[in-house]
Design an enzyme around this catalytic site. Structure first.
Site, PDB file in Angstrom:
ATOM      1  N   ARG A 107       0.840  -1.204   0.000  1.00 55.71           N
ATOM      2  CA  ARG A 107       0.000   0.000   0.000  1.00 55.71           C
ATOM      3  C   ARG A 107       0.872   1.250   0.000  1.00 55.71           C
ATOM      4  NH1 ARG A 107      -1.163   4.829   2.564  1.00 55.71           N
ATOM      5  NH2 ARG A 107      -0.610   3.819   4.534  1.00 55.71           N
ATOM      6  N   ASP A 108       1.400   1.607   1.142  1.00 52.52           N
ATOM      7  CA  ASP A 108       2.165   2.843   1.246  1.00 52.52           C
ATOM      8  C   ASP A 108       3.430   2.787   0.398  1.00 52.52           C
ATOM      9  OD1 ASP A 108       3.233   5.258   2.038  1.00 52.52           O
ATOM     10  OD2 ASP A 108       2.921   4.934   4.160  1.00 52.52           O
ATOM     11  N   HIS A 114       4.007   4.694  12.638  1.00 53.40           N
ATOM     12  CA  HIS A 114       4.163   4.644  11.190  1.00 53.40           C
ATOM     13  C   HIS A 114       5.169   5.738  10.841  1.00 53.40           C
ATOM     14  CE1 HIS A 114       2.665   4.021   6.992  1.00 53.40           C
ATOM     15  NE2 HIS A 114       3.099   5.267   6.882  1.00 53.40           N
ATOM     16  N   HIS A 129       8.303   7.638   8.569  1.00 52.61           N
ATOM     17  CA  HIS A 129       8.941   7.904   7.283  1.00 52.61           C
ATOM     18  C   HIS A 129      10.348   8.438   7.532  1.00 52.61           C
ATOM     19  CE1 HIS A 129       5.595   7.354   4.317  1.00 52.61           C
ATOM     20  NE2 HIS A 129       4.926   7.325   5.459  1.00 52.61           N
ATOM     21  N   CYS A 169       3.568   9.666   0.656  1.00 50.30           N
ATOM     22  CA  CYS A 169       2.170  10.062   0.584  1.00 50.30           C
ATOM     23  C   CYS A 169       1.952  11.016  -0.585  1.00 50.30           C
ATOM     24  CB  CYS A 169       1.746  10.733   1.889  1.00 50.30           C
ATOM     25  SG  CYS A 169       0.049  11.364   1.864  1.00 50.30           S
ATOM     26  N   ASN A 179       9.127   5.096   3.615  1.00 51.46           N
ATOM     27  CA  ASN A 179       8.931   4.599   4.971  1.00 51.46           C
ATOM     28  C   ASN A 179      10.249   4.132   5.582  1.00 51.46           C
ATOM     29  OD1 ASN A 179       5.729   4.073   5.279  1.00 51.46           O
ATOM     30  ND2 ASN A 179       6.366   3.687   3.179  1.00 51.46           N
TER      31      ASN A 179
END
Length: 310
Positions: A16-17, A208, A210, A241, A250
């Site tokens: 996903r990310d 989460h 980055h 994002c 990430n």
């Protein structure tokens, strides 16, 4: 200072990310191969996609198919992201059993990401949460821009705590705090994590992270000393994002595993298999990956100190 955990849960967010901002559209077949490789490496929690409009994030257009394929009979926790009631219905129809709701703590990012300020975004999530709860879907939540916002600057811990309290009304069982643009420092981590822990001490907390300014590993180290036991990470350090200017990838799963194992914290991950999947990812994307270990020529697998299994 809390006691360093003996084991952590790493949720792999590559699908996903990690892939949502890549110029290369990875096929569903290749995503499935990556997913099964990650599961074989010992990961028990994967974020596999988000139910958003495909015109906004084309890389997530196949989330329905991925969920239908992977969630059928799979014992791992396979998460999808939902932003509204329509996304919740898609998640249920696809057979998703673990869903993350996401809301921004800052109004600026919420406006860019969801099209409305934070409070309206929360109200929009309420019917989605109720629908998912009736379907007996396990609910988690992520608070984006929990530390710094690209539009509004630093996010106050009080605002994060307030947003967290609102999310608990939806029946979430885990909360994640997102350093969406990778601008947090260990000081930000300690300030906000301790504030949330003080108010919501029974709610499992994750991060989460980055790595825009190279602080992700330092932030993870700080969080480990605060007793945080859940982390999101993306293999090779990929990701970002699309609605947060300047956000980089990430924290890399391979780097995080290396950090944990050096500290004697178990992850349950087979490091040799993880590196093999990273090589597949490198071939698929056709570019240099961003993890520190991937940047070292002929780098060995992340070290496994004596006494640490997995």
């Amino acid at each position: 200072m809390n006691e360093m955990p003996e084991q952590v849960l790493i949720t792999e967010v590559l699908l996903r990310d990690g892939l949502q901002v890549e110029p290369v559209i990875v096929s569903t077949k290749d995503k499935l191969r990556l997913a099964y490789g990650l599961l074989e490496a010992g990961l028990t929690s994967l974020e596999i996609g988000s139910f958003v409009h495909p015109e906004k994030v084309p890389q997530m257009a196949d989330t329905d198919r991925l969920a239908a394929e992977l969630c059928a009979g799979e014992s791992a926790s396979l998460h999808t992201l939902v932003f509204n009631e329509r996304g919740a219905r898609r998640a249920i129809d696809a057979g998703a059993r673990h869903v993350r709701l996401i809301v921004s703590a800052s109004n600026g990012h919420s406006q860019a990401n969801a099209g409305v300020p934070t409070q309206q975004a929360l109200e929009r999530l309420r019917p989605a949460a109720e629908l998912l709860a009736r379907a007996e879907v396990q609910l988690e939540a992520t608070i984006a821009t929990a530390f710094v916002c690209p539009f509004d600057g630093e996010t106050s811990p009080g605002r994060v705590v307030e947003t967290a309290h609102r999310l608990t009304e939806f029946g979430i069982h885990t909360l994640h705090l997102g350093d969406t643009i990778g601008a947090a420092s260990p000081w930000h981590i300690r300030r906000t994590v301790t504030a949330v822990q003080a108010e919501l001490y029974d709610l499992p907390l994750g991060l989460h992270l980055h790595n825009t300014y190279g602080m992700a590993s330092a932030n993870a180290w700080e969080a480990l000393h605060l007793g945080v036991r859940r982390f999101d990470a993306a293999l090779g350090g990929v990701g970002g994002c699309p609605f947060a200017p300047g956000a980089a990838g990430n924290i890399a799963t391979d780097d995080l595993v290396n950090l944990c194992h050096h500290a004697g914290v178990a992850t349950g991950i087979d490091v040799d298999r993880l590196v093999a999947v990273r090589e597949e990812l490198h071939a698929l994307l056709g570019r240099k990956l961003d993890s520190s270990l991937a940047a070292v020529p002929s780098a060995p697998a992340p070290l496994r100190p004596s006494g640490v299994r997995g």
